[in-house]
Design a protein around this motif. Structure first.
Motif, PDB file in Angstrom:
ATOM      1  N   UNK A  14     -61.146  67.440 -34.575  1.00 16.40           N
ATOM      2  CA  UNK A  14     -60.227  67.490 -35.718  1.00 16.40           C
ATOM      3  C   UNK A  14     -59.704  66.097 -36.063  1.00 16.40           C
ATOM      4  N   UNK A  15     -59.285  65.349 -35.068  1.00 11.22           N
ATOM      5  CA  UNK A  15     -58.742  64.019 -35.338  1.00 11.22           C
ATOM      6  C   UNK A  15     -59.821  63.055 -35.824  1.00 11.22           C
ATOM      7  N   UNK A  16     -61.065  63.281 -35.416  1.00 10.27           N
ATOM      8  CA  UNK A  16     -62.155  62.458 -35.932  1.00 10.27           C
ATOM      9  C   UNK A  16     -62.329  62.704 -37.428  1.00 10.27           C
ATOM     10  N   UNK A  17     -62.299  63.970 -37.830  1.00  7.70           N
ATOM     11  CA  UNK A  17     -62.394  64.291 -39.261  1.00  7.70           C
ATOM     12  C   UNK A  17     -61.200  63.731 -40.030  1.00  7.70           C
ATOM     13  N   UNK A  18     -60.031  63.767 -39.392  1.00  7.42           N
ATOM     14  CA  UNK A  18     -58.821  63.283 -40.055  1.00  7.42           C
ATOM     15  C   UNK A  18     -58.898  61.790 -40.353  1.00  7.42           C
ATOM     16  N   UNK A  19     -59.393  60.976 -39.393  1.00  6.41           N
ATOM     17  CA  UNK A  19     -59.446  59.538 -39.684  1.00  6.41           C
ATOM     18  C   UNK A  19     -60.510  59.234 -40.741  1.00  6.41           C
ATOM     19  N   UNK A  20     -61.560  60.015 -40.770  1.00  6.17           N
ATOM     20  CA  UNK A  20     -62.554  59.832 -41.827  1.00  6.17           C
ATOM     21  C   UNK A  20     -61.964  60.165 -43.197  1.00  6.17           C
ATOM     22  N   UNK A  21     -61.134  61.209 -43.238  1.00  8.51           N
ATOM     23  CA  UNK A  21     -60.468  61.546 -44.485  1.00  8.51           C
ATOM     24  C   UNK A  21     -59.546  60.431 -44.952  1.00  8.51           C
ATOM     25  N   UNK A  22     -58.856  59.785 -44.028  1.00  8.40           N
ATOM     26  CA  UNK A  22     -57.982  58.671 -44.390  1.00  8.40           C
ATOM     27  C   UNK A  22     -58.786  57.499 -44.959  1.00  8.40           C
ATOM     28  N   UNK A  40     -57.844  49.103 -33.591  1.00  4.89           N
ATOM     29  CA  UNK A  40     -58.434  49.707 -32.398  1.00  4.89           C
ATOM     30  C   UNK A  40     -58.721  48.648 -31.331  1.00  4.89           C
ATOM     31  N   UNK A  41     -59.233  47.510 -31.782  1.00  7.62           N
ATOM     32  CA  UNK A  41     -59.545  46.440 -30.841  1.00  7.62           C
ATOM     33  C   UNK A  41     -58.309  45.925 -30.138  1.00  7.62           C
ATOM     34  N   UNK A  42     -57.213  45.795 -30.874  1.00  7.60           N
ATOM     35  CA  UNK A  42     -55.953  45.361 -30.267  1.00  7.60           C
ATOM     36  C   UNK A  42     -55.481  46.383 -29.233  1.00  7.60           C
ATOM     37  N   UNK A  43     -55.567  47.666 -29.597  1.00 10.54           N
ATOM     38  CA  UNK A  43     -55.177  48.728 -28.656  1.00 10.54           C
ATOM     39  C   UNK A  43     -56.089  48.724 -27.433  1.00 10.54           C
ATOM     40  N   UNK A  44     -57.376  48.523 -27.670  1.00  2.48           N
ATOM     41  CA  UNK A  44     -58.327  48.475 -26.555  1.00  2.48           C
ATOM     42  C   UNK A  44     -58.021  47.333 -25.612  1.00  2.48           C
ATOM     43  N   UNK A  45     -57.641  46.178 -26.167  1.00  2.70           N
ATOM     44  CA  UNK A  45     -57.279  45.044 -25.333  1.00  2.70           C
ATOM     45  C   UNK A  45     -56.066  45.333 -24.475  1.00  2.70           C
ATOM     46  N   UNK A  46     -55.082  46.032 -25.056  1.00  5.93           N
ATOM     47  CA  UNK A  46     -53.878  46.386 -24.295  1.00  5.93           C
ATOM     48  C   UNK A  46     -54.221  47.317 -23.143  1.00  5.93           C
ATOM     49  N   UNK A  47     -55.091  48.286 -23.400  1.00  5.79           N
ATOM     50  CA  UNK A  47     -55.501  49.215 -22.340  1.00  5.79           C
ATOM     51  C   UNK A  47     -56.301  48.489 -21.263  1.00  5.79           C
ATOM     52  N   UNK A  48     -57.185  47.583 -21.684  1.00  3.93           N
ATOM     53  CA  UNK A  48     -58.038  46.859 -20.738  1.00  3.93           C
ATOM     54  C   UNK A  48     -57.225  46.020 -19.757  1.00  3.93           C
ATOM     55  N   UNK A  49     -56.043  45.539 -20.196  1.00  3.54           N
ATOM     56  CA  UNK A  49     -55.199  44.726 -19.327  1.00  3.54           C
ATOM     57  C   UNK A  49     -54.759  45.482 -18.071  1.00  3.54           C
ATOM     58  N   UNK A  50     -54.698  46.805 -18.171  1.00  6.44           N
ATOM     59  CA  UNK A  50     -54.208  47.612 -17.048  1.00  6.44           C
ATOM     60  C   UNK A  50     -55.348  48.200 -16.212  1.00  6.44           C
ATOM     61  N   UNK A  51     -56.551  47.705 -16.456  1.00  6.06           N
ATOM     62  CA  UNK A  51     -57.700  48.180 -15.694  1.00  6.06           C
ATOM     63  C   UNK A  51     -58.500  46.988 -15.168  1.00  6.06           C
ATOM     64  N   UNK A 211     -52.950  54.297 -38.961  1.00  5.95           N
ATOM     65  CA  UNK A 211     -52.947  55.722 -38.626  1.00  5.95           C
ATOM     66  C   UNK A 211     -54.362  56.188 -38.283  1.00  5.95           C
ATOM     67  N   UNK A 212     -55.337  55.735 -39.056  1.00  3.26           N
ATOM     68  CA  UNK A 212     -56.735  56.098 -38.780  1.00  3.26           C
ATOM     69  C   UNK A 212     -57.162  55.580 -37.414  1.00  3.26           C
ATOM     70  N   UNK A 213     -56.723  54.371 -37.059  1.00  5.38           N
ATOM     71  CA  UNK A 213     -57.063  53.797 -35.753  1.00  5.38           C
ATOM     72  C   UNK A 213     -56.487  54.635 -34.618  1.00  5.38           C
ATOM     73  N   UNK A 214     -55.262  55.126 -34.795  1.00  6.65           N
ATOM     74  CA  UNK A 214     -54.632  55.965 -33.776  1.00  6.65           C
ATOM     75  C   UNK A 214     -55.430  57.243 -33.564  1.00  6.65           C
ATOM     76  N   UNK A 215     -55.798  57.897 -34.676  1.00  3.50           N
ATOM     77  CA  UNK A 215     -56.584  59.132 -34.591  1.00  3.50           C
ATOM     78  C   UNK A 215     -57.948  58.859 -33.950  1.00  3.50           C
ATOM     79  N   UNK A 216     -58.590  57.774 -34.392  1.00  7.02           N
ATOM     80  CA  UNK A 216     -59.936  57.470 -33.922  1.00  7.02           C
ATOM     81  C   UNK A 216     -59.951  57.138 -32.433  1.00  7.02           C
ATOM     82  N   UNK A 217     -59.012  56.299 -32.006  1.00  7.34           N
ATOM     83  CA  UNK A 217     -58.977  55.896 -30.596  1.00  7.34           C
ATOM     84  C   UNK A 217     -58.764  57.113 -29.704  1.00  7.34           C
ATOM     85  N   UNK A 218     -57.773  57.924 -30.053  1.00  6.70           N
ATOM     86  CA  UNK A 218     -57.492  59.101 -29.238  1.00  6.70           C
ATOM     87  C   UNK A 218     -58.654  60.075 -29.202  1.00  6.70           C
TER      88      UNK A 218
END
Length: 278
Positions: A14-22, A40-51, A211-218
């Protein structure tokens, strides 16, 4: 596949369809995709810091996946410049499980049941119906090759990410680094194709992209996790229930027309999902 994993994959769909709609509803489809990828890349970098740093055997999967994701987004944005969300999305997403089904036995070790294979084939019938409706409606023919190009990229990263996440320390680590590589590949490519003016978007476009990045990443984080605990081809097929959500979003929120071809395709897609649970 357990019920919990099934529900998680359907929610991600559902969230994949939602970001495409946006992205489709924005004034610049390519610009919206670029902004989404950057965030998304910025969010990915933040997550990568903790792994931990990925092990050497993970890097080939990550690099190949980054290339597939960049190609996927480029083809998809071009397709949205040519046609409706409720037409492009089903072709782009629905053809992918068929490709995974054909290629999967050559590169994957997962074994699918007869019902799961039948469900994937039924999903494919729904996609063929949707594509036929596009041609009968005499919509822009250029959307078809772009949508199929996107499907090929989707099949590629589905196989690569399902395998890569299984050798990574965790799905979260893999997805974080993946989106970092995605932005590193996609942003220079799209800037070269459309020029630096692409990034001078208004505030609304940036907000929609965020908003699309949030939906897509999740949505993709859940999908990659699911591929570590369930057959990759089956997860890939169930993700395509997002087609039904996209048709509903196109009709209810964007005002696109839903004809009998789109309706018939949606019924086949839902039937395919049901068969995989037999």
């Amino acid at each position: 596949m357990s019920t919990g994993v099934l529900l998680a994959v359907l929610g991600a769909a559902f969230f994949h369809a939602a970001w495409n709609g946006l992205v489709k509803s924005g004034t610049s489809k390519v610009g919206g995709m670029a902004i989404m990828t950057l965030i998304q890349g910025i969010a990915g970098g933040a997550v990568a810091l903790f792994h931990p740093w990925p092990a050497p055997e993970v890097w080939p999967w990550l690099l190949l996946s980054g290339a597939f994701h960049a190609g996927y987004k480029l083809f998809l944005a071009f397709a949205y410049e040519q046609g409706d969300l409720s037409r492009v999305y089903p072709i782009a997403r629905g053809a992918a499980p068929m490709i995974v089904l054909l290629v999967g036995p050559l590169v994957l070790t997962d074994v699918l049941s007869a019902a799961e294979i039948a469900g994937i084939l039924l999903l494919g019938g729904g996609i063929a119906t949707m594509a036929a409706g596009s041609l009968r409606a005499r919509e822009a023919r250029r959307l078809v090759p772009y949508a199929l190009g996107s499907a090929a990229m989707t099949a590629g990263y589905t196989i690569v990410d399902g395998s890569g996440a299984r050798v990574a320390a965790s799905a979260a680590q893999y997805v974080g680094w993946l989106f970092l590589l995605d932005v590193a590949i996609f942003s220079p490519l799209v800037t070269w194709l459309r020029g630096p003016a692409l990034w001078r978007a208004d505030r609304r476009t940036w907000a929609v992209g965020a908003l699309a990045a949030t939906f897509s990443y999740g949505a993709y984080a859940v999908a990659v996790w699911a591929m570590t605990v369930a057959p990759i081809a089956l997860v890939g097929a169930l993700r395509e229930t997002s087609i039904l959500f996209a048709v509903l979003i196109g009709w209810g929120l964007i005002g696109e027309r839903v004809d009998r071809w789109k309706s018939a395709a949606a019924v086949l897609i839902v039937g395919g999902v049901a068969v995989t649970r037999l």
